[in-house]
Design an enzyme around this catalytic site. Structure first.
Site, mmCIF file in Angstrom:
data_model
loop_
_atom_site.group_PDB
_atom_site.id
_atom_site.type_symbol
_atom_site.label_atom_id
_atom_site.label_comp_id
_atom_site.label_asym_id
_atom_site.label_seq_id
_atom_site.Cartn_x
_atom_site.Cartn_y
_atom_site.Cartn_z
ATOM 1 C CB SER A 127 4.927 -2.615 11.955
ATOM 2 O OG SER A 127 4.350 -1.386 12.353
ATOM 3 C CG ASN A 186 -1.658 1.276 1.430
ATOM 4 O OD1 ASN A 186 -1.780 2.075 0.510
ATOM 5 N ND2 ASN A 186 -2.180 1.483 2.634
ATOM 6 C CD1 TRP A 187 3.842 1.363 -2.600
ATOM 7 C CD2 TRP A 187 4.147 2.716 -4.367
ATOM 8 N NE1 TRP A 187 4.906 0.876 -3.326
ATOM 9 C CE2 TRP A 187 5.119 1.682 -4.413
ATOM 10 C CE3 TRP A 187 4.143 3.663 -5.377
ATOM 11 C CZ2 TRP A 187 6.073 1.599 -5.424
ATOM 12 C CZ3 TRP A 187 5.091 3.577 -6.391
ATOM 13 C CH2 TRP A 187 6.046 2.557 -6.409
ATOM 14 C CE LYS A 188 0.323 3.378 4.894
ATOM 15 N NZ LYS A 188 0.222 3.524 6.322
ATOM 16 C CD GLU A 201 -3.566 -2.844 7.104
ATOM 17 O OE1 GLU A 201 -2.433 -3.050 6.670
ATOM 18 O OE2 GLU A 201 -4.187 -1.785 6.887
ATOM 19 C CD GLU A 228 -2.872 5.468 6.761
ATOM 20 O OE1 GLU A 228 -2.824 5.597 5.516
ATOM 21 O OE2 GLU A 228 -1.985 4.881 7.415
ATOM 22 N N GLY A 249 2.219 1.727 10.760
ATOM 23 C CA GLY A 249 3.195 2.809 10.623
ATOM 24 C C GLY A 249 3.925 3.137 11.921
ATOM 25 N N GLY A 274 2.813 -1.424 4.233
ATOM 26 C CA GLY A 274 2.815 0.001 3.924
ATOM 27 C C GLY A 274 4.224 0.483 3.606
ATOM 28 N N GLY A 275 4.878 1.087 4.593
ATOM 29 C CA GLY A 275 6.184 1.719 4.398
ATOM 30 C C GLY A 275 7.208 0.848 3.684
ATOM 31 C CG HIS A 303 -5.720 1.797 5.036
ATOM 32 N ND1 HIS A 303 -5.238 2.783 5.866
ATOM 33 C CD2 HIS A 303 -4.729 0.872 4.933
ATOM 34 C CE1 HIS A 303 -4.003 2.476 6.230
ATOM 35 N NE2 HIS A 303 -3.670 1.325 5.676
#
Ligand code: PEP
Length: 234
Positions: free
Chosen positions: A196, A7-9, A154, A87, A160, A217-218, A85
């Site tokens: 994470s 997920n590149w956000k 999640e 966010e 994150g 994610g990251g 998600h």
């Protein structure tokens, strides 16, 4: 075979996606690799990577400035879309009802929704983790599913944050999700773990029962971080 989804956000660029595509081109793996990218990167050549969006409108078309419909996403060649998600639920107040409608729109247009569920820190501390997960699954999935969906567990407090639940907590959450899906007539639905995940913990997490893959994610933004996750499991 696992599902490794990124997920590149709101990160990356069209040239960064090109780099990722060429970086993964010669990788030997049977896993399904998905990257959910910003709308501006949909429709690019993606080689072995399956492309997804990160959100979708619940509406089909019309006066919804700034929104993008499931049909438009499918029209780019994308196959997946993340819905619900953390966010989106947090910053945009998306409820289970909103998420269910978005998942429905995705399914009606041939997209596979990756439906996210998980508890906040407040809910975890109040001992509500399992209840939140179960109601998330029951209420975020449309009632008439007859094409594939994916669930992502999640824990919202861990996303994150460099934090992960214990293996036992992940096992309990995934067992509950598998049981709930089976009661809903959706046995066999893949269940991803997200929050994470990195090269150093991916193999251990994916060895936990009922963990069919990961949502990253990251660590999905750069080949050097993403490839070790993909190659960490057979
Ligand atoms: C995510 O945003 O879906 C996620 C899992 O993020 P991270 O891996 O950075 O915790």
């Amino acid at each position: 075979m696992k599902i490794i989804a990124g997920n590149w956000k709101m990160n990356g660029s069209r040239s960064a996606l090109k780099e990722m595509v060429s970086g993964l081109q010669s990788l030997e793996t049977n896993h399904t690799i998905i990257l959910c990218v910003p709308y501006t990167m949909l429709g690019l050549e993606s080689g072995r990577i399956n492309i997804g969006a990160q959100d979708v409108s619940a509406h089909t078309h019309g006066a919804y400035t700034g929104e993008v419909s499931a049909q438009m996403i499918a029209d780019t060649g994308a196959k997946y879309v993340i819905v619900g998600h953390s966010e989106r639920r947090g910053y945009h107040n998306e409820t289970h009802n909103t998420v269910r409608n978005k998942a429905s729109a995705a399914l009606s247009n041939g997209l596979i929704p990756i439906i996210c569920v998980g508890e906040t820190m407040e809910e975890k501390q109040a001992g509500k983790t399992m209840a939140v997960i179960e109601s998330g699954v029951r209420e975020s999935i449309p009632s008439d599913v007859n094409t594939p969906i994916i669930i992502a567990y999640e824990p919202r407090w861990a996303i994150g944050a460099g934090l992960t639940p214990t293996d036992a907590e992940i096992a309990d959450a995934h067992a509950l999700i598998a049981k709930t899906l089976s009661e809903m007539g959706l046995s066999g639905t893949p269940i991803l773990y997200g929050a994470s995940v990195k090269g150093s913990n991916a193999a251990e997490i994916m060895s936990i029962p009922n963990v069919d893959g990961v949502l990253v994610g990251g660590a999905s933004l750069k080949c050097d971080d993403f490839i070790p996750i993909i190659t960490s499991v057979k």
